[in-house]
Design an enzyme around this catalytic site. Structure first.
Site, short mmCIF file in Angstrom:
data_model
loop_
_atom_site.label_atom_id
_atom_site.label_comp_id
_atom_site.label_asym_id
_atom_site.label_seq_id
_atom_site.Cartn_x
_atom_site.Cartn_y
_atom_site.Cartn_z
CG ASP A 198 -11.86 29.84 4.90
OD1 ASP A 198 -12.23 29.70 6.25
OD2 ASP A 198 -11.72 28.70 4.18
CG ASP A 226 3.41 31.54 6.99
OD1 ASP A 226 3.65 32.62 6.62
OD2 ASP A 226 2.09 31.17 7.30
O1 LIG Z 1 0.48 28.77 9.15
C1 LIG Z 1 -0.21 28.69 8.21
C2 LIG Z 1 -0.97 27.41 7.86
C3 LIG Z 1 -1.57 27.26 6.50
N1 LIG Z 1 -1.18 28.03 5.52
C4 LIG Z 1 -1.54 27.88 4.25
O2 LIG Z 1 -3.11 27.69 4.50
C5 LIG Z 1 -3.55 26.93 3.15
C6 LIG Z 1 -4.46 26.09 3.45
O3 LIG Z 1 -4.05 24.73 4.29
P1 LIG Z 1 -4.20 23.37 4.13
O4 LIG Z 1 -3.33 22.60 5.20
O5 LIG Z 1 -4.41 22.97 2.56
O6 LIG Z 1 -5.66 23.41 4.55
P2 LIG Z 1 -7.19 22.78 4.19
O7 LIG Z 1 -7.68 22.32 5.25
O8 LIG Z 1 -7.09 22.10 2.97
O9 LIG Z 1 -7.73 24.10 3.92
C7 LIG Z 1 -9.12 24.73 3.78
O10 LIG Z 1 -9.23 25.19 5.00
C8 LIG Z 1 -8.78 26.33 5.43
C9 LIG Z 1 -9.27 26.87 6.73
O11 LIG Z 1 -9.19 26.09 7.59
C10 LIG Z 1 -8.66 27.28 4.40
O12 LIG Z 1 -8.02 28.44 4.66
C11 LIG Z 1 -8.41 26.74 3.00
O13 LIG Z 1 -8.72 27.54 1.94
C12 LIG Z 1 -9.24 25.46 2.73
O14 LIG Z 1 -9.11 25.13 1.48
C13 LIG Z 1 -2.07 26.38 2.36
O15 LIG Z 1 -2.01 26.75 1.29
C14 LIG Z 1 -1.31 26.40 3.71
O16 LIG Z 1 0.25 26.37 3.00
C15 LIG Z 1 -0.28 29.09 5.79
O17 LIG Z 1 0.02 29.92 4.69
N2 LIG Z 1 0.29 29.41 7.03
#
Ligand SMILES: O=c1ccn([C@@H]2O[C@H](COP(=O)(O)OP(=O)(O)O[C@H]3O[C@H](CO)[C@@H](O)[C@H](O)[C@H]3O)[C@@H](O)[C@H]2O)c(=O)[nH]1
Ligand SMILES: [Mn+2]
Length: 692
Positions: free
Chosen positions: A456, A145
């Site tokens: 999700d 992204d």
């Molecule tokens: O605009 C965006 C924002 C995030 N991501 C991706 O989304 C994933 C999850 O983001 P992260 O910052 O790791 O958030 P977490 O809070 O750790 O994620 C949890 O919570 C999210 C929902 O809020 C779920 O989508 C994830 O699978 C879950 O692990 C990462 O690979 C990011 O690169 C994108 O591709 N585009």
């Protein structure tokens, strides 16, 4: 799957109900609910008391009864998780031969190379390419992204390195196929060939290549940082860019087949909403449909690598099981983390969620989707042609204008276009453009849903409402390992995002109590509502329990509050939806503090202030209680006050400690302001009590 059915004689999986746990859980529920009935009876009796006593005590009675009702409701919501705990085993050796296995597309998302270290993202990519699955049936798509040239460049390097890495892993049957984990693991080498000198030689050689690979990425990153003025600018504004990795170094490695690797950076413009991760996944859904169109998709966050190569085969043990496959939408593996400590002071691993609740839902319709580490059936996301009808204009209203994409929905569609020509590349650019989704059903009825930043949860929930099921697969060796948030600020920001998203779902049309009438058993709904709400003590130590209590309290007064506020403000249109990816760059000092189980209070003051206020109130109450007990002699009246305030102070003692340490200390000026204003508020309320 028709051709597999004939060859299958033995079952591919089996499930096991934890009878002992089931019986004890239900017995405990019976006892607890009997007690609740008596309590309610006692409260209701109050109404029949003498009118005089009734009137004078009405207000406290109302308060206590209301809180009892709320707590009992929350308790009931949590029961569903314990109703029918089930675990499952798989028999991958009974799967059909490799040439009969269906294709798998792997989707990996990354958003920002400054917060998500490129080298780590590449490790995730390589670990996915090294899955134990026929390489010609494995396609890895990386969504960037950020549209960053650092990531693109690194992806090319990762592809080159995996040409050496994958044959090495297969030759020596390596289990840890994430190179970083393999080379940094302090415990014994997991290969069966540890004693062989050829292996050791090869290992040294590949380690050299690995170091060079790492070096290249780091130096490119540094160069870019120096040469570019403001790399943040085009994160939000850039054209689509798609590149299929090609190899031109065939001579260096074994001539074995390699999985495909595709870099996808969708178009982003400030004028168009991009819908965060769900938006990125939907672009991958479309682009992959015209390139490989595999019937199954593995979704991974960039911070979650494959720790064991067998997950694809394990997932197929469910997807290819003729008894369940027709309604099965996804196989979810638990989220486990490599960087949590034993005490896990922030409960980063969300123990109760992934050890208890998912297992509990496994016995109902299956766990909800948890964002990463799941194998989902493409058809469940893109709908079935037979349902939508075959009228082309109608289809375009659903799926957008691409003919090629619509063709991919037909059953016997095959595309070998990963290596395809220019026309195809053009088509993928169209599919990855930000205008493509305008007036289509993407994000509402097709693909991953946009109505929430916890895409999700929402997507999984709607799938269940539409009659799909899911299974939870939890082998003893974790299939996926991620990095958990290990500092207070990130834990609370993440918590706020989740609560905002969950609360949003609670107040919109998707509220689990009212949405999706007949398809969902009532127990499933109850367990969804209580999502994340649990605090419990399964197999944990007293210490761990204290930690979970503490972080629960911290989150209740910050994340829950701000999350709800955030959702409400979004609802009335004052705030825009937001998804701040968590920071994955390890700060040495922060990591050190976490390793030593020390809180890092250098968090945003909107998080720290409520904690200080609560602690101040409780210390005042405690001292007030002591005063009254000693000087007024109200011992019995004061007991409850003592007990509750004392408990809260004990549990939250680390916050008090936070004033006196040298690292990660609470800011003194903030503390003074909060403490003084809390005391003033307390004084005022006391005054009001006296007056009235
Ligand atoms: O605009 C965006 C924002 C995030 N991501 C991706 O989304 C994933 C999850 O983001 P992260 O910052 O790791 O958030 P977490 O809070 O750790 O994620 C949890 O919570 C999210 C929902 O809020 C779920 O989508 C994830 O699978 C879950 O692990 C990462 O690979 C990011 O690169 C994108 O591709 N585009
Ligand atoms: Mn994450």
């Amino acid at each position: 799957m028709g051709d597999c059915e004939g060859t299958l004689t033995l079952p591919l999986n089996s499930s096991h109900v934890h009878t002992l746990l089931l019986v004890t859980n239900r017995f405990h529920m019976l006892l607890h609910s009997t007690a609740l009935c008596f309590m309610f009876y006692y409260r209701v009796c109050f109404l029949f008391q003498h009118p005089h006593t009734r009137e004078s005590l009405l207000f406290p009675w109302l308060l206590v009864f209301a809180s009892e009702i709320i707590l009992s409701f929350i308790w009931i919501l949590g029961r569903a998780f314990r109703w029918r705990p089930v675990s499952r085993s798989v028999f991958p050796e009974r799967l059909p031969e490799d040439d009969k296995l269906p294709g798998v597309d792997v989707f990996i998302c990354t958003a920002d190379h400054t917060k998500e270290p490129t080298f780590e993202v590449m490790n995730t990519v390589i670990s996915a390419m090294a899955l134990d699955y026929p390489p010609e049936k494995l396609y890895v798509y990386l969504s960037d992204d950020g549209g960053s040239s650092v990531t693109l460049h690194a992806t090319r390097e990762a592809f080159k390195f995996s040409r050496l890495w994958i044959p090495f892993c297969t030759r020596y049957r390596i289990k840890t196929r994430c190179p970083k984990a393999f080379f940094s693991s302090s415990d014994d080498d997991d290969s069966d060939f540890v004693r062989s000198s050829v292996y050791m030689e090869d290992k040294t050689q590949i380690q050299e290549k690995y170091d060079a690979f790492k070096e290249k990425i780091e130096s490119f990153r540094e160069n870019m940082a120096i040469s570019r003025d403001d790399p943040a600018i085009n994160v939000k504004d850039h054209p689509p860019s798609i590149e299929v990795m090609q190899d031109n170094i065939i001579d260096e490695a074994d001539n074995g087949k390699m999985p495909h690797l595709v870099y996808v950076s969708r178009e982003k413009r400030p004028s168009h909403p991009h819908h965060f991760k769900a938006g990125a996944l939907n672009v991958l859904l479309r682009v992959s449909a015209v390139m490989s169109n595999s019937p199954y998709i593995l979704v991974l966050d960039c911070d979650m690598f494959c720790n064991d190569p067998s997950s694809a085969r394990y997932a197929m043990c469910f997807h290819l099981d003729p008894k369940i496959s027709s309604s099965l939408a996804f196989v979810q593996f638990p989220q486990k983390f490599y960087n949590v400590t034993k005490n896990d002071i922030y409960d980063s691993q969300l123990r109760s969620l992934f050890t208890l609740q998912w297992r509990g839902m496994n016995g109902l319709k299956g766990p909800v989707l948890s964002g990463t580490g799941f194998y989902i059936k493409r058809v469940s996301l893109c709908g079935n042609l037979t349902i939508k009808g075959t009228d082309l204009t109608q289809l375009k209203e659903y799926f957008g204008s691409s003919n090629e994409f619509i063709k991919s929905l037909m059953q016997n569609y095959t595309s070998d276009s990963v290596s395809g020509g220019n026309a195809l590349l053009e088509e993928t650019h169209l599919l990855a453009s930000c205008k493509y989704e305008i007036s289509t059903k993407w994000g509402q009825e097709v693909g991953f849903l946009y109505d929430s930043v916890v895409e999700d949860y929402l997507t999984g929930f709607i799938l269940h409402c539409n009659g799909w099921t899911s299974v939870f697969c939890e082998p003893s060796r974790p299939q996926f390992l991620g990095s958990a948030t290990t500092n207070l600020n990130d834990v609370l920001i993440q918590g706020t995002r989740w609560y905002s998203g969950l609360f949003e779902n609670g107040v919109n049309k998707y509220c689990p109590l009212i949405y999706g009438p007949s398809m969902m058993p009532i127990l499933q709904r109850l367990s969804l509502l209580n999502h994340l709400e649990e605090v419990l003590i399964t197999g944990g130590t007293l210490h761990k329990w204290m930690n979970e209590q503490r972080i629960w309290m911290m989150k209740s007064i910050t994340c829950h509050l701000y999350g709800c506020l955030d959702a409400l403000l979004k609802k009335v249109g004052i705030r825009e939806a937001n998804f701040l990816p968590t920071n994955k760059v390890a700060d040495d000092e922060q990591t050190q503090l976490f390793q030593m189980d020390k809180y890092d209070f250098r968090a945003s003051s909107i998080f720290i202030a409520p904690m200080l206020a609560v602690i101040t109130i409780n210390i005042c109450c405690f001292l007030g209680g002591v005063y009254r007990a000693v000087f007024v002699g109200d011992w019995d009246k004061m007991f409850v006050q003592f007990f509750i305030a004392g408990f809260i102070i004990t549990v939250n003692y680390p916050i008090i400690e936070g004033f006196f340490k040298d690292k990660g200390r609470i800011s003194v000026s903030l503390a003074i302001r909060v403490i003084i204003s809390t005391m003033i508020l307390l004084g005022c309320s006391k005054l009001i009590c006296y007056v009235s």
